[in-house]
Scaffold this active site. Structure first.
Site, PDB file in Angstrom:
ATOM      1  N   ALA A  66      87.953  38.842  -1.229  1.00 25.02           N
ATOM      2  CA  ALA A  66      87.175  39.678  -1.999  1.00 25.02           C
ATOM      3  C   ALA A  66      86.778  40.634  -0.741  1.00 25.02           C
ATOM      4  CB  ALA A  66      85.837  38.990  -2.505  1.00 25.02           C
ATOM      5  N   GLY A 109      89.726  35.160  -1.978  1.00 19.69           N
ATOM      6  CA  GLY A 109      89.895  35.639  -3.404  1.00 19.69           C
ATOM      7  C   GLY A 109      91.319  36.099  -3.700  1.00 19.69           C
ATOM      8  N   GLU A 112      92.939  32.980  -4.698  1.00 22.91           N
ATOM      9  CA  GLU A 112      92.160  32.695  -6.118  1.00 22.91           C
ATOM     10  C   GLU A 112      93.054  33.609  -7.079  1.00 22.91           C
ATOM     11  OE1 GLU A 112      88.547  33.176  -4.677  1.00 22.91           O
ATOM     12  OE2 GLU A 112      87.951  31.016  -5.281  1.00 22.91           O
ATOM     13  N   GLU A 132      86.411  31.176   2.941  1.00 21.34           N
ATOM     14  CA  GLU A 132      85.063  31.377   2.611  1.00 21.34           C
ATOM     15  C   GLU A 132      84.126  30.735   3.562  1.00 21.34           C
ATOM     16  OE1 GLU A 132      87.199  30.964   0.431  1.00 21.34           O
ATOM     17  OE2 GLU A 132      87.440  32.307  -0.976  1.00 21.34           O
TER      18      GLU A 132
HETATM   19  N1  CO8 Z   1      87.213  42.322   3.285  1.00 25.96           N
HETATM   20  C1  CO8 Z   1      87.019  43.608   3.496  1.00 25.96           C
HETATM   21  N2  CO8 Z   1      88.002  44.029   4.564  1.00 25.96           N
HETATM   22  C2  CO8 Z   1      88.947  43.484   5.134  1.00 25.96           C
HETATM   23  C3  CO8 Z   1      89.063  42.170   4.595  1.00 25.96           C
HETATM   24  C4  CO8 Z   1      88.238  41.654   3.531  1.00 25.96           C
HETATM   25  N3  CO8 Z   1      88.504  40.429   3.027  1.00 25.96           N
HETATM   26  N4  CO8 Z   1      90.256  41.560   5.284  1.00 25.96           N
HETATM   27  C5  CO8 Z   1      90.838  42.357   5.901  1.00 25.96           C
HETATM   28  N5  CO8 Z   1      89.831  43.518   5.907  1.00 25.96           N
HETATM   29  C6  CO8 Z   1      89.916  44.697   6.639  1.00 25.96           C
HETATM   30  C7  CO8 Z   1      89.736  44.632   8.248  1.00 25.96           C
HETATM   31  O1  CO8 Z   1      88.153  44.726   8.103  1.00 25.96           O
HETATM   32  C8  CO8 Z   1      90.256  45.817   8.741  1.00 25.96           C
HETATM   33  O2  CO8 Z   1      89.532  46.926   8.589  1.00 25.96           O
HETATM   34  P1  CO8 Z   1      89.195  48.252   9.735  1.00 25.96           P
HETATM   35  O3  CO8 Z   1      90.576  48.399  10.279  1.00 25.96           O
HETATM   36  O4  CO8 Z   1      88.515  49.167   9.321  1.00 25.96           O
HETATM   37  O5  CO8 Z   1      88.355  47.296  10.814  1.00 25.96           O
HETATM   38  C9  CO8 Z   1      91.669  45.622   8.078  1.00 25.96           C
HETATM   39  O6  CO8 Z   1      91.180  45.198   6.914  1.00 25.96           O
HETATM   40  C10 CO8 Z   1      92.678  44.960   9.037  1.00 25.96           C
HETATM   41  O7  CO8 Z   1      92.396  43.691   9.070  1.00 25.96           O
HETATM   42  P2  CO8 Z   1      92.321  43.114  10.624  1.00 25.96           P
HETATM   43  O8  CO8 Z   1      92.029  44.178  11.600  1.00 25.96           O
HETATM   44  O9  CO8 Z   1      91.188  41.737  10.604  1.00 25.96           O
HETATM   45  O10 CO8 Z   1      93.703  42.281  10.543  1.00 25.96           O
HETATM   46  P3  CO8 Z   1      94.305  41.273  11.500  1.00 25.96           P
HETATM   47  O11 CO8 Z   1      95.805  41.070  11.265  1.00 25.96           O
HETATM   48  O12 CO8 Z   1      93.707  41.155  12.718  1.00 25.96           O
HETATM   49  O13 CO8 Z   1      93.772  39.935  10.675  1.00 25.96           O
HETATM   50  C11 CO8 Z   1      93.176  38.551   8.881  1.00 25.96           C
HETATM   51  C12 CO8 Z   1      94.090  39.691   9.273  1.00 25.96           C
HETATM   52  C13 CO8 Z   1      93.065  37.107   9.345  1.00 25.96           C
HETATM   53  C14 CO8 Z   1      93.496  38.512   7.374  1.00 25.96           C
HETATM   54  C15 CO8 Z   1      91.565  38.972   8.955  1.00 25.96           C
HETATM   55  O14 CO8 Z   1      91.448  40.290   8.226  1.00 25.96           O
HETATM   56  C16 CO8 Z   1      90.799  38.478   8.106  1.00 25.96           C
HETATM   57  O15 CO8 Z   1      90.108  37.106   8.491  1.00 25.96           O
HETATM   58  N6  CO8 Z   1      90.209  38.609   6.958  1.00 25.96           N
HETATM   59  C17 CO8 Z   1      89.090  37.963   6.054  1.00 25.96           C
HETATM   60  C18 CO8 Z   1      89.635  36.937   5.270  1.00 25.96           C
HETATM   61  C19 CO8 Z   1      88.576  36.201   4.529  1.00 25.96           C
HETATM   62  O16 CO8 Z   1      87.751  35.732   5.140  1.00 25.96           O
HETATM   63  N7  CO8 Z   1      88.816  36.187   3.212  1.00 25.96           N
HETATM   64  C20 CO8 Z   1      87.905  35.658   2.155  1.00 25.96           C
HETATM   65  C21 CO8 Z   1      86.935  36.667   1.648  1.00 25.96           C
HETATM   66  S1  CO8 Z   1      85.616  35.784   0.815  1.00 25.96           S
HETATM   67  C22 CO8 Z   1      86.137  35.734  -0.576  1.00 25.96           C
HETATM   68  O17 CO8 Z   1      87.439  36.133  -0.886  1.00 25.96           O
HETATM   69  C23 CO8 Z   1      85.286  35.312  -1.714  1.00 25.96           C
HETATM   70  C24 CO8 Z   1      86.309  34.679  -2.788  1.00 25.96           C
HETATM   71  C25 CO8 Z   1      85.449  35.503  -4.205  1.00 25.96           C
HETATM   72  C26 CO8 Z   1      86.335  35.538  -5.356  1.00 25.96           C
HETATM   73  C27 CO8 Z   1      87.200  36.449  -5.510  1.00 25.96           C
HETATM   74  C28 CO8 Z   1      88.039  36.423  -6.647  1.00 25.96           C
HETATM   75  C29 CO8 Z   1      89.140  37.025  -7.357  1.00 25.96           C
END
Ligand code: CO8
Length: 258
Positions: A66, A109, A112, A132
């Site tokens: 998400a 998400g 999911e 999460e």
């Molecule tokens: N939300 C918003 N922005 C994101 C997300 C995210 N989940 N994931 C990545 N991005 C953005 C980054 O902020 C970054 O943006 P910017 O260039 O503006 O800084 C861009 O995408 C590229 O990401 P990274 O620079 O971080 O890329 P890396 O290759 O270094 O890392 C990762 C990749 C490991 C995937 C890392 O981006 C990461 O940890 N992302 C978050 C993963 C996460 O925690 N996901 C869970 C989110 S919570 C959730 O999903 C709740 C579930 C809700 C239910 C959904 C129902 C369908």
């Protein structure tokens, strides 16, 4: 094809392909993307010329969860009143088969959404996880439920409580994904399987999907009852007559989806 901002859609014969397309955020799922996704899926579900759907992302990410930036300031009352995430499971109301073709990250998400689909195929570099817990929250769209049903308690607890990711190979071994392909062949292989499914009788395919999904909701005797009734009902279709006639006459069947 219709123009969307956060997804792309295309058709290949009777297969519809939906590609999540927010590359700058690793396909993070925001409200706008989910609205478009559900809209496109609903449209394909209603389209008589579509027999199966493939849902994919990019080579880097199926979806990294998400959109954290969009939801970070939400409060409980807002979440509750708007039933935040409630509509995201609309994917599970689609009656045609959906194959999730997962390359790269399928986190939170993203994992999911993949699990809301009927079959998951993974590229060999795919990573699955429910991170999460690292953000101070828990999975909100099936990560504690569908994941546990798919992989069992030990693996689900490990993923949900540590937030660690698993590889495509581990996901295959634990039953989360059906098959693993080299990343660059994944979408083509998913489309190939979707074409096979779409070549069969659509109403029968829909009965099969519904029957399997009901196994998660019903007791064994109720599930077997439903299965037997669907089986009996299948003999009321032209396609059952055609399928069995074609077998007897040693020719390929010509299903008309009736
Ligand atoms: N939300 C918003 N922005 C994101 C997300 C995210 N989940 N994931 C990545 N991005 C953005 C980054 O902020 C970054 O943006 P910017 O260039 O503006 O800084 C861009 O995408 C590229 O990401 P990274 O620079 O971080 O890329 P890396 O290759 O270094 O890392 C990762 C990749 C490991 C995937 C890392 O981006 C990461 O940890 N992302 C978050 C993963 C996460 O925690 N996901 C869970 C989110 S919570 C959730 O999903 C709740 C579930 C809700 C239910 C959904 C129902 C369908």
């Amino acid at each position: 094809a219709k123009e969307y901002e956060n997804i792309k859609t295309e058709r290949d014969g009777r297969v519809a392909i939906v590609t999540l397309n927010r590359p700058k955020a690793l396909n993070a799922l925001n409200a706008a993307l989910m609205k478009e996704l559900n809209e496109a899926l609903r449209e394909f579900d209603a389209d008589n010329e579509v027999g199966a759907i493939v849902l994919t992302g990019s080579e880097k990410a199926f979806a990294a969860g998400a959109d954290i930036k969009e939801m970070k300031d939400n409060n409980f009352v807002q979440n509750f009143k708007n039933n935040f995430l409630g509509g995201w499971a609309d994917i599970t109301t689609i009656r045609k088969p959906i194959i999730a073709a997962v390359n790269g990250f399928a986190l939170g998400g993203g994992c999911e959404v993949a699990m809301m689909c009927d079959i998951i195929y993974a590229g060999d570099k795919a990573k699955f996880g429910q991170p999460e817990i690292k953000l101070g929250t828990i999975p909100g769209a099936g990560g504690t439920q569908r994941l546990t049903q798919a992989v069992g308690k030990a693996k689900a607890m490990d993923l949900v409580l540590t937030g660690n990711m698993i590889s495509a190979e581990e996901a295959l071994q634990s039953g989360l994904v059906a098959k693993v392909f080299p990343a660059d062949q994944l979408v083509a292989e998913a489309v190939k399987s979707a074409k096979t499914i779409a070549s069969y009788s659509l109403p029968i395919v829909m009965m099969a999907k519904e029957a399997v999904n009901k196994s998660f909701e019903l007791t064994l005797s109720e599930g077997l009852h439903l299965e037997r009734r669907f089986f009996q009902a299948s003999f009321g279709t032209k396609d059952q007559k055609e399928g069995m006639a074609a077998f007897s006459e040693k020719r390929a069947p010509n299903f008309t989806h009736e």
